[in-house]
Design a protein around this motif. Sequence first.
Motif, PDB file in Angstrom:
ATOM      1  N   LEU A  84       0.976  -1.155   0.015  1.00  9.85           N
ATOM      2  CA  LEU A  84       0.093   0.117   0.065  1.00  9.85           C
ATOM      3  C   LEU A  84       0.734   1.259  -0.005  1.00  9.85           C
ATOM      4  O   LEU A  84       0.693   2.155  -0.481  1.00  9.85           O
ATOM      5  CB  LEU A  84      -1.019  -0.061   1.225  1.00  9.85           C
ATOM      6  CG  LEU A  84      -2.149  -0.976   1.048  1.00  9.85           C
ATOM      7  CD1 LEU A  84      -2.802  -0.740   2.542  1.00  9.85           C
ATOM      8  CD2 LEU A  84      -2.974  -0.849   0.049  1.00  9.85           C
ATOM      9  N   LYS A  85       1.878   0.986   0.581  1.00  6.22           N
ATOM     10  CA  LYS A  85       2.976   2.335   0.725  1.00  6.22           C
ATOM     11  C   LYS A  85       3.681   2.421  -0.711  1.00  6.22           C
ATOM     12  O   LYS A  85       3.515   3.666  -1.251  1.00  6.22           O
ATOM     13  CB  LYS A  85       4.214   2.057   1.456  1.00  6.22           C
ATOM     14  CG  LYS A  85       5.235   3.286   1.737  1.00  6.22           C
ATOM     15  CD  LYS A  85       6.149   2.828   2.815  1.00  6.22           C
ATOM     16  CE  LYS A  85       7.067   3.858   2.768  1.00  6.22           C
ATOM     17  NZ  LYS A  85       8.268   3.293   4.043  1.00  6.22           N
ATOM     18  N   GLU A  88       0.769   4.127  -2.900  1.00  8.66           N
ATOM     19  CA  GLU A  88       0.554   5.388  -2.409  1.00  8.66           C
ATOM     20  C   GLU A  88       1.696   6.425  -2.849  1.00  8.66           C
ATOM     21  O   GLU A  88       1.549   7.657  -3.514  1.00  8.66           O
ATOM     22  CB  GLU A  88       0.597   5.745  -0.915  1.00  8.66           C
ATOM     23  CG  GLU A  88       0.530   7.164  -0.439  1.00  8.66           C
ATOM     24  CD  GLU A  88       0.355   7.226   1.060  1.00  8.66           C
ATOM     25  OE1 GLU A  88      -0.218   8.241   1.609  1.00  8.66           O
ATOM     26  OE2 GLU A  88       0.634   6.219   1.721  1.00  8.66           O
ATOM     27  N   LYS A  89       2.924   6.054  -2.584  1.00 10.55           N
ATOM     28  CA  LYS A  89       4.204   6.857  -3.360  1.00 10.55           C
ATOM     29  C   LYS A  89       4.423   7.040  -4.452  1.00 10.55           C
ATOM     30  O   LYS A  89       4.918   7.781  -5.287  1.00 10.55           O
ATOM     31  CB  LYS A  89       5.450   6.491  -2.627  1.00 10.55           C
ATOM     32  CG  LYS A  89       5.339   6.389  -0.998  1.00 10.55           C
ATOM     33  CD  LYS A  89       5.303   7.937  -0.408  1.00 10.55           C
ATOM     34  CE  LYS A  89       5.334   7.661   1.156  1.00 10.55           C
ATOM     35  NZ  LYS A  89       5.197   9.349   1.790  1.00 10.55           N
ATOM     36  N   ARG A  91       2.150   6.507  -6.983  1.00 13.14           N
ATOM     37  CA  ARG A  91       0.747   6.741  -7.735  1.00 13.14           C
ATOM     38  C   ARG A  91       0.924   7.930  -8.882  1.00 13.14           C
ATOM     39  O   ARG A  91       1.663   8.974  -8.309  1.00 13.14           O
ATOM     40  CB  ARG A  91      -0.134   7.135  -7.086  1.00 13.14           C
ATOM     41  CG  ARG A  91      -1.670   7.321  -7.288  1.00 13.14           C
ATOM     42  CD  ARG A  91      -2.856   7.194  -6.430  1.00 13.14           C
ATOM     43  NE  ARG A  91      -2.570   8.685  -5.672  1.00 13.14           N
ATOM     44  CZ  ARG A  91      -3.308   9.721  -6.028  1.00 13.14           C
ATOM     45  NH1 ARG A  91      -3.955   9.927  -7.114  1.00 13.14           N
ATOM     46  NH2 ARG A  91      -3.284  10.673  -5.009  1.00 13.14           N
ATOM     47  N   CYS A  98      -7.101   4.485  -7.241  1.00 11.03           N
ATOM     48  CA  CYS A  98      -5.733   4.782  -6.721  1.00 11.03           C
ATOM     49  C   CYS A  98      -5.715   5.792  -5.700  1.00 11.03           C
ATOM     50  O   CYS A  98      -4.738   5.539  -4.649  1.00 11.03           O
ATOM     51  CB  CYS A  98      -4.858   5.310  -8.089  1.00 11.03           C
ATOM     52  SG  CYS A  98      -5.170   4.070  -9.356  1.00 11.03           S
ATOM     53  N   ALA A  99      -6.127   6.553  -5.506  1.00  8.63           N
ATOM     54  CA  ALA A  99      -6.181   7.755  -4.482  1.00  8.63           C
ATOM     55  C   ALA A  99      -6.509   6.965  -3.190  1.00  8.63           C
ATOM     56  O   ALA A  99      -5.954   7.441  -1.985  1.00  8.63           O
ATOM     57  CB  ALA A  99      -6.956   8.878  -4.750  1.00  8.63           C
ATOM     58  N   THR A 100      -7.510   6.192  -3.121  1.00  5.51           N
ATOM     59  CA  THR A 100      -8.034   5.595  -1.641  1.00  5.51           C
ATOM     60  C   THR A 100      -7.586   4.290  -1.523  1.00  5.51           C
ATOM     61  O   THR A 100      -7.879   3.695  -0.206  1.00  5.51           O
ATOM     62  CB  THR A 100      -9.701   5.537  -1.835  1.00  5.51           C
ATOM     63  OG1 THR A 100      -9.975   4.940  -2.617  1.00  5.51           O
ATOM     64  CG2 THR A 100     -10.381   7.141  -2.155  1.00  5.51           C
ATOM     65  N   PRO A 102      -4.735   3.455  -0.216  1.00  2.34           N
ATOM     66  CA  PRO A 102      -4.045   3.191   0.879  1.00  2.34           C
ATOM     67  C   PRO A 102      -4.873   3.387   2.210  1.00  2.34           C
ATOM     68  O   PRO A 102      -4.607   3.003   3.297  1.00  2.34           O
ATOM     69  CB  PRO A 102      -3.371   4.681   1.010  1.00  2.34           C
ATOM     70  CG  PRO A 102      -2.979   4.886  -0.520  1.00  2.34           C
ATOM     71  CD  PRO A 102      -4.138   4.665  -1.068  1.00  2.34           C
ATOM     72  N   ASP A 103      -6.300   3.537   2.047  1.00  7.65           N
ATOM     73  CA  ASP A 103      -7.308   3.316   3.100  1.00  7.65           C
ATOM     74  C   ASP A 103      -7.561   2.129   3.302  1.00  7.65           C
ATOM     75  O   ASP A 103      -8.451   1.656   4.441  1.00  7.65           O
ATOM     76  CB  ASP A 103      -8.310   4.149   2.890  1.00  7.65           C
ATOM     77  CG  ASP A 103      -8.162   5.629   2.796  1.00  7.65           C
ATOM     78  OD1 ASP A 103      -7.083   6.193   3.392  1.00  7.65           O
ATOM     79  OD2 ASP A 103      -8.844   6.519   2.005  1.00  7.65           O
ATOM     80  N   ARG A 256       2.180   2.906 -12.483  1.00  4.76           N
ATOM     81  CA  ARG A 256       2.422   4.061 -11.754  1.00  4.76           C
ATOM     82  C   ARG A 256       4.184   3.803 -11.847  1.00  4.76           C
ATOM     83  O   ARG A 256       4.735   3.354 -12.582  1.00  4.76           O
ATOM     84  CB  ARG A 256       2.246   3.401 -10.066  1.00  4.76           C
ATOM     85  CG  ARG A 256       2.615   2.111  -9.853  1.00  4.76           C
ATOM     86  CD  ARG A 256       2.427   1.411  -8.316  1.00  4.76           C
ATOM     87  NE  ARG A 256       2.800   0.242  -8.210  1.00  4.76           N
ATOM     88  CZ  ARG A 256       2.109  -1.084  -8.345  1.00  4.76           C
ATOM     89  NH1 ARG A 256       0.978  -0.786  -8.845  1.00  4.76           N
ATOM     90  NH2 ARG A 256       2.645  -2.195  -8.082  1.00  4.76           N
TER      91      ARG A 256
END
Length: 358
Positions: A84-85, A88-89, A91, A98-100, A102-103, A256
Amino acid sequence: MAESLLFIPDISGYTKFVQNTEIEHSQHVIAELLEVLIKANTQNLKLAEVEGDALFFYKEGVVLSQEKLLAQIETMFTSFYSHLKVLEKNRICPCNACATAPDLQLKIIAHSGELQFITVQGKRKPFGQIVIEAHRLLKNSISSNNYALLSEDLSKVIGISNKYKSQLFNFSKYEDVYDEKNIKYLFSEIDKEDLKLTSYETPYEVHFDKSPILEIQKEYSVSAGELLEYITNYSYRHHWVKGVNEFVYNPDEVTRLGTEHVCVIDGKRLNFTTVTKSVESDRLIYGEHTTDIPVIDGMYQFYTLVTTSENSCKLILELYPEAKSIFKKIMLYLVMKRSFRKSIKESLDNLEVYVNNK
């Protein structure tokens, strides 16, 4: 009959994530995470089923020791949140999926008991009461969505109590009622800050102290986000990039920073890596780099998208070639620059036709 282990990692927030985000990218994200969890199986657990957002593992006639079981749980949580990291990093896509991503969170259910099997279409699958119980434990009253749960039956076998505490685990005793039967279990919320996530650098952002050798701008009657999808989703490339025999890429992966694809031209493979460079915060950017173009040493190509209205945008394409020797620089400026301009303009015109037809 010897006790068997049932082990179910389940991605929390899956239903909301899929319903409220772009379906194709959300499917890719979930598929990647499930693959990560499968690769994190260090104890040779057998995968019985992929159940949408969950994996159903078992170990027949064997229950892992307390130490190995807790280590397996920690490994899966670590791998899950490390990935997930990365998402996020690295993206580049602005979509909700893609934005959510990491939730998303993870819960793991572990249970033990006497395991039976049923054969369906020649495949032997776990069956029986403990399979039902393990899946019912997924529907518990725990308010957290990020935890490890060990059934009472399993905790007795491995000798772990509700007083067990470590840097990662802090078990408490709970119980729920299923079909008028109390099922007790130990539960420990997992704090991802206590995990030793994989450390990495992102070497895919590049900087230039010179202007591009070539810059082409073009207007499109589509939003910047949608145009970015047509550019970065390699399944669309053959519609607008001509002269390429084949595009080789991972269809189950969202593009990504660091992802790779290959263009096959007349049998020669050109390997590309996704990169980026700094732009204004209101702009979208996608870049790719290759060292496989004949004559020159390498090429950076960037697509920058500028929103002009809700349903239109401007594309700025820039080329930054790498040529170290005098001969290569001469060839680049006298011959290749003209060829690049012609080829790129044709591709961008094809992209316009394709977008308009969509």
